[in-house]
Scaffold this active site. Structure first.
Site, PDB file in Angstrom:
ATOM      1  NE  ARG A   1      29.668   7.288 -18.532  1.00 18.26           N
ATOM      2  CZ  ARG A   1      29.419   6.123 -18.015  1.00 18.26           C
ATOM      3  NH1 ARG A   1      30.188   5.058 -18.401  1.00 18.26           N
ATOM      4  NH2 ARG A   1      28.802   5.851 -17.106  1.00 18.26           N
TER       5      ARG A   1
ATOM      6  CE1 TYR B   1      32.930   3.104 -19.389  1.00 16.92           C
ATOM      7  CE2 TYR B   1      32.749   2.871 -21.750  1.00 16.92           C
ATOM      8  CZ  TYR B   1      32.742   3.677 -20.582  1.00 16.92           C
ATOM      9  OH  TYR B   1      31.771   4.780 -20.859  1.00 16.92           O
TER      10      TYR B   1
ATOM     11  CD  GLU C   1      26.902  12.008 -19.148  1.00 14.04           C
ATOM     12  OE1 GLU C   1      25.812  11.919 -19.806  1.00 14.04           O
ATOM     13  OE2 GLU C   1      26.999  11.013 -18.207  1.00 14.04           O
TER      14      GLU C   1
ATOM     15  CG  HIS D   1      28.781   4.465 -24.475  1.00 16.13           C
ATOM     16  ND1 HIS D   1      29.125   5.773 -24.558  1.00 16.13           N
ATOM     17  CD2 HIS D   1      29.651   3.930 -23.633  1.00 16.13           C
ATOM     18  CE1 HIS D   1      30.186   6.031 -23.701  1.00 16.13           C
ATOM     19  NE2 HIS D   1      30.420   4.926 -23.009  1.00 16.13           N
TER      20      HIS D   1
ATOM     21  CG  ASP E   1      -0.342  -0.128   2.555  1.00 16.95           C
ATOM     22  OD1 ASP E   1       0.925  -0.356   2.415  1.00 16.95           O
ATOM     23  OD2 ASP E   1      -0.845   0.241   3.615  1.00 16.95           O
TER      24      ASP E   1
ATOM     25  CG  ASP F   1      23.567  12.114 -17.836  1.00 13.98           C
ATOM     26  OD1 ASP F   1      24.267  11.581 -16.862  1.00 13.98           O
ATOM     27  OD2 ASP F   1      23.266  11.719 -19.264  1.00 13.98           O
TER      28      ASP F   1
ATOM     29  CG  HIS G   1      23.369   0.698 -18.043  1.00 15.24           C
ATOM     30  ND1 HIS G   1      22.245   0.523 -19.029  1.00 15.24           N
ATOM     31  CD2 HIS G   1      23.724   2.194 -18.498  1.00 15.24           C
ATOM     32  CE1 HIS G   1      22.379   1.430 -19.940  1.00 15.24           C
ATOM     33  NE2 HIS G   1      23.117   2.388 -19.681  1.00 15.24           N
TER      34      HIS G   1
ATOM     35  CG  HIS H   1      18.824   8.478 -22.102  1.00 17.06           C
ATOM     36  ND1 HIS H   1      18.986   7.206 -21.763  1.00 17.06           N
ATOM     37  CD2 HIS H   1      20.170   8.951 -21.868  1.00 17.06           C
ATOM     38  CE1 HIS H   1      20.186   6.864 -21.433  1.00 17.06           C
ATOM     39  NE2 HIS H   1      20.828   8.009 -21.345  1.00 17.06           N
TER      40      HIS H   1
ATOM     41  CG  HIS I   1      21.859  10.940 -24.081  1.00 15.13           C
ATOM     42  ND1 HIS I   1      21.434  11.674 -23.047  1.00 15.13           N
ATOM     43  CD2 HIS I   1      22.781  10.446 -23.315  1.00 15.13           C
ATOM     44  CE1 HIS I   1      21.911  11.663 -21.761  1.00 15.13           C
ATOM     45  NE2 HIS I   1      22.804  10.760 -21.905  1.00 15.13           N
TER      46      HIS I   1
ATOM     47  CG  ASP J   1      26.275   8.519 -15.410  1.00 19.32           C
ATOM     48  OD1 ASP J   1      25.756   9.788 -15.310  1.00 19.32           O
ATOM     49  OD2 ASP J   1      26.527   7.981 -16.490  1.00 19.32           O
TER      50      ASP J   1
ATOM     51  CD  GLU K   1      26.892   9.858 -22.139  1.00 27.03           C
ATOM     52  OE1 GLU K   1      27.137   8.992 -21.143  1.00 27.03           O
ATOM     53  OE2 GLU K   1      25.780  10.299 -22.342  1.00 27.03           O
TER      54      GLU K   1
END
Length: 439
Positions: A402, A384, A404, A346, A36, A267, A239, A357, A350, A256, A380
Site C-alpha cells: 500500500r 494484497y 498512501e 478497500h 484506577d 496518515d 488492520h 477518518h 478518505h 501505516d 492509498e
C-alpha cells in the site's frame, strides 16, 4: 492555534444556526484503562474545534444573539487538592481569560442553569446518539422547560443534529488548519524516512514502531491511530496491529503510521523491502500500485467528484492484474464484475483532518461530492496477495503493498503534503542503502 481561529469558527457556526437557536456540545469523557488508571485524555474533535479547551467534564453552549454573551462554557472549578495530583485546571476565570468564553459556570451547576438558557429557544442543535447518558440529560433539560409551560415558559420545538453544520465546516480546512496538517505531515515523513534507514532483517516489527513513537514525541505529538507495521504476509492483513513478529530477509514491510500534532492528523503508508532491495515480483506489484496512486492523484482537482480518483486507481490496478495473469480479462469485464476486489478490497481514500477518518459526507443528494479547495484526503491504493491464494502462482504469495499520501485540494489542482517520504523504487533503495552505510 490562535484564539481568533476558534472565535471565527464559533461565529460562523452561530451564523449558520440563526437566531432563536441554542447549541449544546459536551467534552469527551475520560476513559478508564484499568482499575484506577485512565487512558491519556484526548478531547472530542468537535468540542476542541470550537473551543480549544483541553479538559474533560465541560459543556459548550452557543446562543446566537444573546445579549449577555453568546459563548458559555461549563467546566470544572479550580481545586488545589486535585491539582496537586493531576495538574492545573482552567476554572471559570481561565475559561473566560484564556479560552475566550463570554461567561463560564461550574459544571456542577449545569442542571440549575442550562434549562434557563434553553427556555425561549426554538431549536436545540445537538447530535443525539453519540453519548446515551448525555442524550438523556439534554432531553431532561428540555422537559424541565416544558413542565413550566403553564408559567409561560416556552420550550424548543425542534432538535437539529449539530453535526450537519459543524462537519461541513470542518471539511474545508482554513489556513491555520492546513499549517497544522503540514506540520503533522512533516513529522510523520521524518519518522517514515527513519524507519527505512534503520530497518534490518531480524528486527521485530515493534522495533520499527518504536522509531515512530520516538520521533512523534520529539515534536510533542502522538500516534493519530494505532500504527500498522506488517512484515511479509502480515501486510496482507489490512488492520494488522500486533506488530510483534520478526522482519525476514527477502520480505516487504508495510508501515501505516501518522502523527497527530496539535489535534491534526497525518496518515502515511509506505512499503519497502526489509533487506533494502526489491525482488522482481515485489517490484512488479509495487510499481503497479505506485502507477495507480499517480493516476489517482492526477484525478484530484476542484470540480472533480469524489469517486473519480478511486475509479482511476482501480482501472490501473485491474489492467495490471489482468496483464500479469492474476485476473481474467478483459479489463472492462473485470471492472464491471469487481473481480479486482479479491486483491484490492478497500477504497482509495478518505477525508483527513482532526480525525484520521475525518468528518464530511462523501455524497450530497445521492451524488458523489465535488472536490473543493481546502479539502484534505488520503490517496492509498494497494494490492494484497495472501499466502495460499487459490489459482495464484506461489511466487506472488505474501506480497502486500500500500502507498498512501495526504493530498490537499487547491485552486489549481492538488498538493501532496507528504511528498517528503520516498516512494519511487530507486529512491527507497538509495535511502535504505544510505542508512546501512551510515550504520
Amino acid at each position: 492555534m490562535d484564539s481568533n481561529e476558534f472565535r471565527r469558527r464559533r461565529q460562523e457556526l452561530m451564523n449558520l444556526m440563526g437566531p432563536g437557536s441554542i447549541a449544546v456540545l459536551p467534552a469527551a469523557p475520560e476513559r478508564p484503562r484499568n482499575r484506577d488508571t485512565l487512558y491519556p485524555y484526548r478531547q472530542d474533535s468537535d468540542f476542541y474545534y470550537l473551543t480549544g479547551f483541553p479538559e474533560p467534564e465541560a459543556v459548550l453552549v452557543l446562543i446566537p444573539g444573546r445579549d449577555q454573551g453568546q459563548y458559555i462554557l461549563f467546566c470544572r472549578e479550580r481545586d488545589p487538592a486535585c491539582e496537586i495530583w493531576d495538574g492545573p485546571r482552567a476554572g471559570q476565570e481561565g475559561a473566560v481569560r484564556v479560552y475566550g468564553a463570554d461567561d463560564a459556570f461550574p459544571i456542577s451547576d449545569i442542571d440549575d442553569i442550562l434549562p434557563g438558557l434553553i427556555e425561549g429557544r426554538e431549536k436545540v442543535y445537538y447530535t443525539m446518539g453519540v453519548d446515551r447518558d448525555f442524550d438523556q440529560r439534554v432531553i431532561g433539560w428540555v422537559n424541565h422547560v416544558r413542565q413550566n409551560a403553564r408559567s409561560g415558559a416556552r420550550a424548543p420545538g425542534e432538535f437539529v443534529a449539530l453535526q450537519h453544520l459543524l462537519h461541513e465546516m470542518r471539511l474545508i480546512k482554513s489556513k491555520a488548519e492546513i499549517a497544522a496538517m503540514r506540520k503533522a505531515a512533516q513529522v510523520s515523513a521524518e519518522a517514515h524516512r527513519r524507519a527505512m534507514q534503520v530497518c534490518r532483517p531480524g528486527m521485530l516489527e515493534y522495533e520499527l514502531e518504536a522509531e515512530f513513537q520516538a520521533i512523534f514525541r520529539r515534536y510533542n505529538g502522538s500516534p493519530a491511530y494505532t500504527p500498522i507495521v506488517g512484515g511479509g504476509a502480515n501486510a496482507c492483513i489490512l488492520h494488522y496491529i500486533a506488530n510483534d513478529q520478526p522482519l525476514k530477509d527477502g520480505d516487504l514491510v508495510l508501515i501505516d503510521a501518522g502523527a497527530e500534532i496539535d489535534m491534526y492528523a497525518a496518515d502515511i503508508t509506505r512499503t519497502f523491502p526489509v533487506n533494502g532491495r526489491f525482488n522482481p515480483e515485489q517490484r512488479t506489484i509495487y510499481e503497479l500500485v505506485l502507477e495507480a496512486q499517480k493516476a489517482a492523484i492526477a484525478a484530484i482537482a476542484p470540480g472533480r467528484h469524489w469517486n473519480e480518483f478511486h475509479d482511476a486507481a482501480t482501472r490501473v490496478l485491474t489492467a495490471g492484474l489482468v496483464e500479469l495473469g492474476l485476473l481474467e480479462g478483459p479489463v472492462e469485464r473485470a471492472l464491471e464484475q469487481e473481480t479486482y476486489r479479491r486483491f484490492y478490497m478497500h477504497r482509495t481514500g478518505h477525508w483527513l483532518g482532526m480525525d484520521v477518518h475525518d468528518v464530511g459526507d462523501y455524497k450530497v443528494d445521492g451524488q458523489w461530492r465535488l472536490l473543493e479547495p481546502g479539502m484534505v484526503l488520503t490517496v492509498e491504493p494497494g494490492l494484497y496477495i495472501a499466502p495460499g491464494s487459490e489459482g495464484v502462482d506461489p511466487r506472488w504469495w505474501g506480497i502486500g503493498v500500500r502507498i498512501e499520501d495526504n493530498v490537499l485540494v487547491t485552486r489549481g489542482g492538488c498538493e501532496v503534503l507528504t511528498d517528503d517520504v520516498p516512494k519511487e523504487v530507486e529512491a527507497i533503495e538509495a535511502l535504505m542503502a544510505e542508512g546501512r552505510d551510515g550504520g
